[in-house]
Design a protein around this motif. Structure first.
Motif, PDB file in Angstrom:
ATOM      1  N   VAL A  86      31.479 -90.877 -90.974  1.00 37.91           N
ATOM      2  CA  VAL A  86      33.028 -90.712 -91.071  1.00 37.91           C
ATOM      3  C   VAL A  86      33.479 -89.844 -92.225  1.00 37.91           C
ATOM      4  CG1 VAL A  86      35.062 -92.110 -91.298  1.00 37.91           C
ATOM      5  CG2 VAL A  86      33.276 -93.084 -89.840  1.00 37.91           C
ATOM      6  N   LEU A  87      32.805 -89.805 -93.335  1.00 39.06           N
ATOM      7  CA  LEU A  87      33.316 -88.912 -94.492  1.00 39.06           C
ATOM      8  C   LEU A  87      33.594 -87.704 -94.384  1.00 39.06           C
ATOM      9  CD1 LEU A  87      33.874 -88.881 -97.376  1.00 39.06           C
ATOM     10  CD2 LEU A  87      31.119 -88.717 -97.762  1.00 39.06           C
ATOM     11  N   ALA A  88      32.474 -87.193 -93.391  1.00 40.35           N
ATOM     12  CA  ALA A  88      32.675 -85.525 -92.964  1.00 40.35           C
ATOM     13  C   ALA A  88      31.991 -85.384 -91.907  1.00 40.35           C
ATOM     14  CB  ALA A  88      31.776 -84.947 -94.074  1.00 40.35           C
ATOM     15  N   GLU A  89      32.720 -84.433 -91.026  1.00 41.35           N
ATOM     16  CA  GLU A  89      32.230 -84.134 -89.852  1.00 41.35           C
ATOM     17  C   GLU A  89      30.756 -83.647 -89.737  1.00 41.35           C
ATOM     18  OE1 GLU A  89      33.769 -81.587 -86.025  1.00 41.35           O
ATOM     19  OE2 GLU A  89      35.112 -81.729 -87.569  1.00 41.35           O
ATOM     20  N   SER A  90      30.526 -82.859 -90.752  1.00 42.92           N
ATOM     21  CA  SER A  90      29.071 -82.218 -90.801  1.00 42.92           C
ATOM     22  C   SER A  90      28.115 -83.256 -90.952  1.00 42.92           C
ATOM     23  CB  SER A  90      28.944 -81.275 -91.893  1.00 42.92           C
ATOM     24  OG  SER A  90      29.266 -81.597 -93.115  1.00 42.92           O
ATOM     25  N   ASN A  91      28.357 -84.401 -91.190  1.00 34.57           N
ATOM     26  CA  ASN A  91      27.347 -85.623 -91.461  1.00 34.57           C
ATOM     27  C   ASN A  91      27.110 -86.442 -90.195  1.00 34.57           C
ATOM     28  OD1 ASN A  91      27.066 -85.103 -94.222  1.00 34.57           O
ATOM     29  ND2 ASN A  91      28.543 -86.839 -94.840  1.00 34.57           N
ATOM     30  N   THR A  92      27.946 -86.073 -88.920  1.00 36.49           N
ATOM     31  CA  THR A  92      28.133 -86.914 -87.778  1.00 36.49           C
ATOM     32  C   THR A  92      26.509 -86.909 -87.234  1.00 36.49           C
ATOM     33  OG1 THR A  92      30.253 -86.428 -87.317  1.00 36.49           O
ATOM     34  CG2 THR A  92      29.030 -87.265 -85.690  1.00 36.49           C
ATOM     35  N   LEU A  93      26.282 -85.778 -86.957  1.00 38.82           N
ATOM     36  CA  LEU A  93      24.797 -85.718 -86.141  1.00 38.82           C
ATOM     37  C   LEU A  93      23.654 -86.297 -87.179  1.00 38.82           C
ATOM     38  CD1 LEU A  93      23.115 -85.057 -83.925  1.00 38.82           C
ATOM     39  CD2 LEU A  93      22.928 -82.615 -84.649  1.00 38.82           C
ATOM     40  N   PRO A  94      23.426 -85.973 -88.463  1.00 43.07           N
ATOM     41  CA  PRO A  94      22.322 -86.590 -89.083  1.00 43.07           C
ATOM     42  C   PRO A  94      22.474 -88.082 -89.114  1.00 43.07           C
ATOM     43  CG  PRO A  94      23.861 -85.090 -90.581  1.00 43.07           C
ATOM     44  CD  PRO A  94      24.178 -84.901 -89.014  1.00 43.07           C
ATOM     45  N   ALA A  95      23.791 -88.598 -89.381  1.00 44.59           N
ATOM     46  CA  ALA A  95      24.070 -90.021 -89.404  1.00 44.59           C
ATOM     47  C   ALA A  95      23.646 -90.577 -88.172  1.00 44.59           C
ATOM     48  CB  ALA A  95      25.776 -90.263 -89.618  1.00 44.59           C
ATOM     49  N   LEU A  96      23.963 -90.208 -86.979  1.00 42.25           N
ATOM     50  CA  LEU A  96      23.577 -90.816 -85.914  1.00 42.25           C
ATOM     51  C   LEU A  96      21.937 -90.687 -85.500  1.00 42.25           C
ATOM     52  CD1 LEU A  96      26.111 -89.058 -83.273  1.00 42.25           C
ATOM     53  CD2 LEU A  96      25.941 -91.691 -83.903  1.00 42.25           C
ATOM     54  N   VAL A  97      21.279 -89.799 -86.209  1.00 42.43           N
ATOM     55  CA  VAL A  97      19.928 -89.502 -86.073  1.00 42.43           C
ATOM     56  C   VAL A  97      19.175 -90.672 -86.802  1.00 42.43           C
ATOM     57  CG1 VAL A  97      17.877 -88.262 -86.594  1.00 42.43           C
ATOM     58  CG2 VAL A  97      19.824 -87.044 -85.497  1.00 42.43           C
ATOM     59  N   LEU A  98      19.965 -90.901 -87.998  1.00 40.37           N
ATOM     60  CA  LEU A  98      19.418 -91.799 -89.127  1.00 40.37           C
ATOM     61  C   LEU A  98      19.468 -93.235 -88.321  1.00 40.37           C
ATOM     62  CD1 LEU A  98      17.893 -92.717 -91.647  1.00 40.37           C
ATOM     63  CD2 LEU A  98      20.184 -92.489 -92.809  1.00 40.37           C
ATOM     64  N   VAL A  99      20.930 -93.562 -87.824  1.00 40.02           N
ATOM     65  CA  VAL A  99      20.952 -94.731 -87.447  1.00 40.02           C
ATOM     66  C   VAL A  99      19.994 -95.142 -86.083  1.00 40.02           C
ATOM     67  CG1 VAL A  99      22.583 -96.271 -85.792  1.00 40.02           C
ATOM     68  CG2 VAL A  99      23.311 -95.165 -87.972  1.00 40.02           C
ATOM     69  N   ALA A 100      19.762 -94.222 -85.381  1.00 41.13           N
ATOM     70  CA  ALA A 100      18.770 -94.234 -84.116  1.00 41.13           C
ATOM     71  C   ALA A 100      17.391 -94.497 -84.667  1.00 41.13           C
ATOM     72  CB  ALA A 100      18.811 -92.861 -83.421  1.00 41.13           C
ATOM     73  N   SER A 101      16.996 -94.014 -85.812  1.00 36.72           N
ATOM     74  CA  SER A 101      15.783 -93.936 -86.325  1.00 36.72           C
ATOM     75  C   SER A 101      15.677 -95.624 -86.952  1.00 36.72           C
ATOM     76  CB  SER A 101      15.408 -92.998 -87.609  1.00 36.72           C
ATOM     77  OG  SER A 101      16.180 -93.371 -88.578  1.00 36.72           O
ATOM     78  N   PHE A 102      16.834 -95.964 -87.612  1.00 36.67           N
ATOM     79  CA  PHE A 102      16.807 -97.652 -87.962  1.00 36.67           C
ATOM     80  C   PHE A 102      16.700 -98.406 -86.834  1.00 36.67           C
ATOM     81  CE2 PHE A 102      19.540 -96.659 -91.911  1.00 36.67           C
ATOM     82  CZ  PHE A 102      18.506 -96.342 -92.583  1.00 36.67           C
ATOM     83  N   VAL A 103      17.241 -98.416 -85.660  1.00 36.64           N
ATOM     84  CA  VAL A 103      17.106 -99.161 -84.355  1.00 36.64           C
ATOM     85  C   VAL A 103      15.576 -99.017 -84.174  1.00 36.64           C
ATOM     86  CG1 VAL A 103      17.675 -99.360 -82.280  1.00 36.64           C
ATOM     87  CG2 VAL A 103      19.579 -98.684 -83.841  1.00 36.64           C
ATOM     88  N   LEU A 104      15.029 -97.902 -83.887  1.00 39.74           N
ATOM     89  CA  LEU A 104      13.603 -97.853 -83.708  1.00 39.74           C
ATOM     90  C   LEU A 104      12.652 -98.670 -84.766  1.00 39.74           C
ATOM     91  CD1 LEU A 104      13.049 -94.375 -82.620  1.00 39.74           C
ATOM     92  CD2 LEU A 104      12.817 -96.367 -81.140  1.00 39.74           C
ATOM     93  N   THR A 105      12.775 -98.589 -86.014  1.00 34.71           N
ATOM     94  CA  THR A 105      12.265 -99.133 -86.860  1.00 34.71           C
ATOM     95  C   THR A 105      12.354-100.708 -86.986  1.00 34.71           C
ATOM     96  OG1 THR A 105      12.526 -97.355 -88.268  1.00 34.71           O
ATOM     97  CG2 THR A 105      11.688 -99.230 -89.340  1.00 34.71           C
ATOM     98  N   GLY A 106      13.620-101.018 -86.536  1.00 37.71           N
ATOM     99  CA  GLY A 106      14.095-102.429 -86.449  1.00 37.71           C
ATOM    100  C   GLY A 106      13.484-103.110 -85.343  1.00 37.71           C
ATOM    101  N   VAL A 107      13.367-102.470 -84.256  1.00 42.14           N
ATOM    102  CA  VAL A 107      12.836-103.115 -83.100  1.00 42.14           C
ATOM    103  C   VAL A 107      11.284-103.055 -83.305  1.00 42.14           C
ATOM    104  CG1 VAL A 107      11.959-102.221 -80.664  1.00 42.14           C
ATOM    105  CG2 VAL A 107      14.365-102.174 -81.556  1.00 42.14           C
ATOM    106  N   SER A 108      10.527-102.086 -83.697  1.00 44.12           N
ATOM    107  CA  SER A 108       9.056-102.115 -84.078  1.00 44.12           C
ATOM    108  C   SER A 108       8.994-103.435 -85.014  1.00 44.12           C
ATOM    109  CB  SER A 108       8.768-100.954 -84.546  1.00 44.12           C
ATOM    110  OG  SER A 108       8.752-100.754 -85.790  1.00 44.12           O
ATOM    111  N   PHE A 109       9.619-103.603 -86.059  1.00 48.49           N
ATOM    112  CA  PHE A 109       9.627-104.706 -87.088  1.00 48.49           C
ATOM    113  C   PHE A 109       9.648-106.054 -86.706  1.00 48.49           C
ATOM    114  CE2 PHE A 109      11.840-107.632 -89.980  1.00 48.49           C
ATOM    115  CZ  PHE A 109      10.762-107.653 -90.995  1.00 48.49           C
ATOM    116  N   LEU A 110      10.725-106.382 -85.484  1.00 47.94           N
ATOM    117  CA  LEU A 110      10.839-107.634 -85.021  1.00 47.94           C
ATOM    118  C   LEU A 110       9.794-107.712 -83.827  1.00 47.94           C
ATOM    119  CD1 LEU A 110      14.915-107.400 -84.919  1.00 47.94           C
ATOM    120  CD2 LEU A 110      13.365-108.654 -86.375  1.00 47.94           C
TER     121      LEU A 110
END
Length: 201
Positions: free
Chosen positions: A102-126
């Protein structure tokens, strides 16, 4: 990767404070929810451009997260407390990249990619935790937990180091986000390889 190695260093002071808090009638769940509020407030601060305030709140969140476990060790862990703890952790983890997005438009795509990777990591962990529990497996590498904690390259310590780096060097957010997302994906691959070895009958 570093969580289990740091436990012998951080657990003694946390346990001393945890005993004092438990004696004062403060519950682990109270600290869990207080930490969640602090963490989400940190994400909001970052989103509104107050990155240094966000950093302070991130650190406060992690202190609270450590103390809720210390209090739980005094009073005895509960299944409900374990549930709230992991949900609060993942809510906090995904909120910080969103704040930078939200802070900067240039951060939007990398933020989404990082959140997606967190979801994958969380799913594998659980998923690993569920299967390990079904098989009656246990580990105390991360201290006494409500469920099985599998070790990975990207764990809590590494995540907080990255969040701190993002706050100190916000102009490097995209590089840090993509780099850490790659480490998260490697963690999923590592954990999946471990599952093949450990769960094959």
């Amino acid at each position: 990767m570093l969580d289990a190695k740091l436990r012998p260093l951080i657990d003694p002071p946390l346990n001393r404070i945890g005993h004092a808090l438990a004696s004062a009638g403060i519950s682990a769940n109270m600290l869990t929810f207080a930490g969640l509020v602090l963490g989400l407030s940190g994400a909001a601060a970052i989103a509104f451009g107050h990155v240094w305030a966000g950093l302070a709140l991130i650190i406060a969140n992690r202190i609270s997260d450590g103390l809720d476990g210390a209090v739980a060790r005094v009073k005895g862990p509960t299944d409900l407390g374990g549930y709230f703890d992991i949900v609060a952790d993942f809510a906090f983890y995904v909120s910080i990249p969103l704040g930078f997005g939200v802070l900067a438009e240039s951060n939007t795509l990398p933020a989404l990619v990082l959140v997606a990777s967190f979801v994958l990591t969380g799913v594998s962990f659980l998923a690993f935790a569920v299967i390990a529990s079904n098989r009656g497996e246990e580990t105390d590498a991360h201290g006494k937990k409500s469920f099985f904690y599998s070790t990975g390259l990207a764990e809590g310590t590494e995540t907080i180091v990255i969040f701190i780096a993002m706050c100190v060097f916000p102009g490097w957010f995209a590089v840090l986000a993509y780099g850490y997302a790659a480490l998260c994906v490697l963690t999923v691959i590592q954990r999946s390889a471990l599952a093949i070895i450990q769960f094959s009958d």
